[in-house]
Scaffold this motif. Sequence first.
Motif, PDB file in Angstrom:
ATOM      1  N   GLN A 135       0.813  -1.214   0.159  1.00  0.00           N
ATOM      2  CA  GLN A 135      -0.080  -0.093   0.163  1.00  0.00           C
ATOM      3  C   GLN A 135       0.711   1.281  -0.030  1.00  0.00           C
ATOM      4  OE1 GLN A 135      -3.152  -0.269  -0.591  1.00  0.00           O
ATOM      5  NE2 GLN A 135      -2.754  -2.423  -0.625  1.00  0.00           N
ATOM      6  N   ILE A 136       2.034   1.173   0.589  1.00  0.00           N
ATOM      7  CA  ILE A 136       2.920   2.231   0.694  1.00  0.00           C
ATOM      8  C   ILE A 136       3.547   2.375  -0.603  1.00  0.00           C
ATOM      9  CG2 ILE A 136       5.166   3.361   1.330  1.00  0.00           C
ATOM     10  CD1 ILE A 136       4.565   1.758   4.122  1.00  0.00           C
ATOM     11  N   GLU A 137       3.762   1.518  -1.378  1.00  0.00           N
ATOM     12  CA  GLU A 137       4.328   1.637  -2.781  1.00  0.00           C
ATOM     13  C   GLU A 137       3.372   2.228  -3.785  1.00  0.00           C
ATOM     14  OE1 GLU A 137       5.839  -2.198  -3.628  1.00  0.00           O
ATOM     15  OE2 GLU A 137       7.671  -2.050  -2.433  1.00  0.00           O
ATOM     16  N   LYS A 138       2.083   1.582  -3.317  1.00  0.00           N
ATOM     17  CA  LYS A 138       0.969   2.034  -4.579  1.00  0.00           C
ATOM     18  C   LYS A 138       0.811   3.674  -4.116  1.00  0.00           C
ATOM     19  CE  LYS A 138      -1.852  -2.017  -4.841  1.00  0.00           C
ATOM     20  NZ  LYS A 138      -2.915  -2.701  -4.758  1.00  0.00           N
ATOM     21  N   GLU A 139       0.832   4.035  -2.761  1.00  0.00           N
ATOM     22  CA  GLU A 139       0.701   5.305  -2.536  1.00  0.00           C
ATOM     23  C   GLU A 139       1.837   6.214  -3.241  1.00  0.00           C
ATOM     24  OE1 GLU A 139      -1.677   7.350  -1.009  1.00  0.00           O
ATOM     25  OE2 GLU A 139      -2.862   5.432  -1.002  1.00  0.00           O
ATOM     26  N   LEU A 140       3.110   5.770  -3.150  1.00  0.00           N
ATOM     27  CA  LEU A 140       4.131   6.250  -3.663  1.00  0.00           C
ATOM     28  C   LEU A 140       4.179   6.536  -5.144  1.00  0.00           C
ATOM     29  CD1 LEU A 140       7.115   4.725  -1.747  1.00  0.00           C
ATOM     30  CD2 LEU A 140       6.348   7.449  -1.470  1.00  0.00           C
ATOM     31  N   THR A 141       3.532   5.453  -5.932  1.00  0.00           N
ATOM     32  CA  THR A 141       3.397   5.454  -7.382  1.00  0.00           C
ATOM     33  C   THR A 141       2.337   6.628  -7.729  1.00  0.00           C
ATOM     34  OG1 THR A 141       3.950   2.840  -7.456  1.00  0.00           O
ATOM     35  CG2 THR A 141       2.519   3.897  -9.417  1.00  0.00           C
ATOM     36  N   LYS A 142       1.354   6.400  -6.722  1.00  0.00           N
ATOM     37  CA  LYS A 142       0.393   7.508  -7.048  1.00  0.00           C
ATOM     38  C   LYS A 142       0.592   9.073  -7.003  1.00  0.00           C
ATOM     39  CE  LYS A 142      -3.793   6.517  -5.050  1.00  0.00           C
ATOM     40  NZ  LYS A 142      -4.897   6.664  -3.929  1.00  0.00           N
ATOM     41  N   GLN A 143       1.416   9.207  -5.801  1.00  0.00           N
ATOM     42  CA  GLN A 143       2.210  10.370  -5.819  1.00  0.00           C
ATOM     43  C   GLN A 143       3.100  10.761  -6.994  1.00  0.00           C
ATOM     44  OE1 GLN A 143       1.536  12.883  -3.370  1.00  0.00           O
ATOM     45  NE2 GLN A 143       0.162  11.689  -2.596  1.00  0.00           N
ATOM     46  N   LYS A 144       3.817   9.672  -7.550  1.00  0.00           N
ATOM     47  CA  LYS A 144       4.637   9.912  -8.589  1.00  0.00           C
ATOM     48  C   LYS A 144       4.052  10.403  -9.801  1.00  0.00           C
ATOM     49  CE  LYS A 144       8.625   6.897  -7.194  1.00  0.00           C
ATOM     50  NZ  LYS A 144       9.304   5.586  -7.422  1.00  0.00           N
ATOM     51  N   LYS A 145       2.780   9.616 -10.123  1.00  0.00           N
ATOM     52  CA  LYS A 145       1.847   9.955 -11.118  1.00  0.00           C
ATOM     53  C   LYS A 145       1.387  11.361 -10.968  1.00  0.00           C
ATOM     54  CE  LYS A 145       0.523   5.049 -12.393  1.00  0.00           C
ATOM     55  NZ  LYS A 145      -0.551   4.232 -12.194  1.00  0.00           N
TER      56      LYS A 145
END
Length: 432
Positions: A135-145
């Motif tokens: 979930q942290i990685e998904k949030e980071l991916t979302k932030q990167k996007k």
Amino acid sequence: MATNLQYYLNKHYKDIKILYVEEEKFSREKLLRVLKRRFADVHAAIDDVEALQLYQRYQPDLIICDIKMNQMSGLEFINKMRALNEQVQIIATTTYDDQDAFIQSIANKVNHFIYKPIDLDILLQAIQKSVYQMQIEKELTKQKKLSRAILDFQDNPIFVIENDEIIEFNQAFSNFTGISKSQTQLHKSKLLSSYFAKDSSYFYPNDMSRWYEEILETGKNAVKMHWKDTHSKDTIFLLKTAAIPGTNQYLFICNDITALEEESRMNRQLVLMDSLTNSINRLEMDDILEMEIRRAERLGQPFSIILIDIDFFKHVNERFGQQAGDKVLHTISTIVQQRIRESDIFVRWGGEEFIILTPGTDGNGAIELAESIRAIIQDFQFKDIDQITCSFGIAEFTRGKAKNELILEADKALTQSKNKGRNCVTNYNQES
């Protein structure tokens, strides 16, 4: 921490896909029942071949894998998984209390390592941590996007350099440079050196391979630079730079100030132009001369200045009036500007004195130019005025010569022309 883990698990378990790889039937069926009570999407494989097929079909988020298999070792299988997906969470299990297997698991980027017989609580804790990490990685991916969308929304080119590599850039940067986002390889920062246009009015690197280091070494957080894009279109940027805290990265933002610079140049021209003669006034000459000296020193090229004085101009004003005198000034200025090149610079130096700066022209070339102007003025029929003539003094720049010294030499040569009877051209000679 436990509360945070439980929150993420309760919220996100339903979205997690699991692949469980275990050869031993009893252990596989026992743990499979536990996993299916908690996850809606669980797939089981008895060996690495079936596991690879299931992975490619379902793309699981979490893999639970026995390290010991009859055909391929679990570590080989894990290595293949890592090649396919760097982010997938992997929990490795083994019946052996084997330190070497533990070390190899770490080397193969296993997220968690559990010994058999599996303690259910320990396994669930490992799963919880894996889900939390996902979930942290998904949030980071979302932030990167989101960051990428914000960057691409900007009209100005933006890029990031780390250790001499361009590691990030937006669409505006890609449009300007032609560097494609689809290219996966990193780009060396020196690629951008080809966009610099030689312009003494703006920052230009001494060493192209160190262009951004030279900007950082100025100690300024912004410099003006002249770049040409992939279509050779000129653009003036205010390049702002900032270090990204905690990293070796530098952020560069290119603000397009081309229109502002053009407006400023035009306003400056209006201020520094002599309205009567349409020539540059004396205030600008110091800067122009300094710039030309630097350019000549750098390129090893000569240039000359021609000092022009209208003969007996005081008598013209006294006899025919100031309006007639102004007409003579305007006419002579027009004659000179029609004769010189676009690269030559024409300056009103004083009341009836002018200077021509001739880049790339030695003393002999300046003499030829001055003689042609002198002859045209001598032959020109000024309405209602007697013949007008001019005297000329020439000085050639040589390496190491100061601007005041150059002007003094031209003035001395002009004095010699007057002493010879006026209406003539004299090139400065140090021995005379």
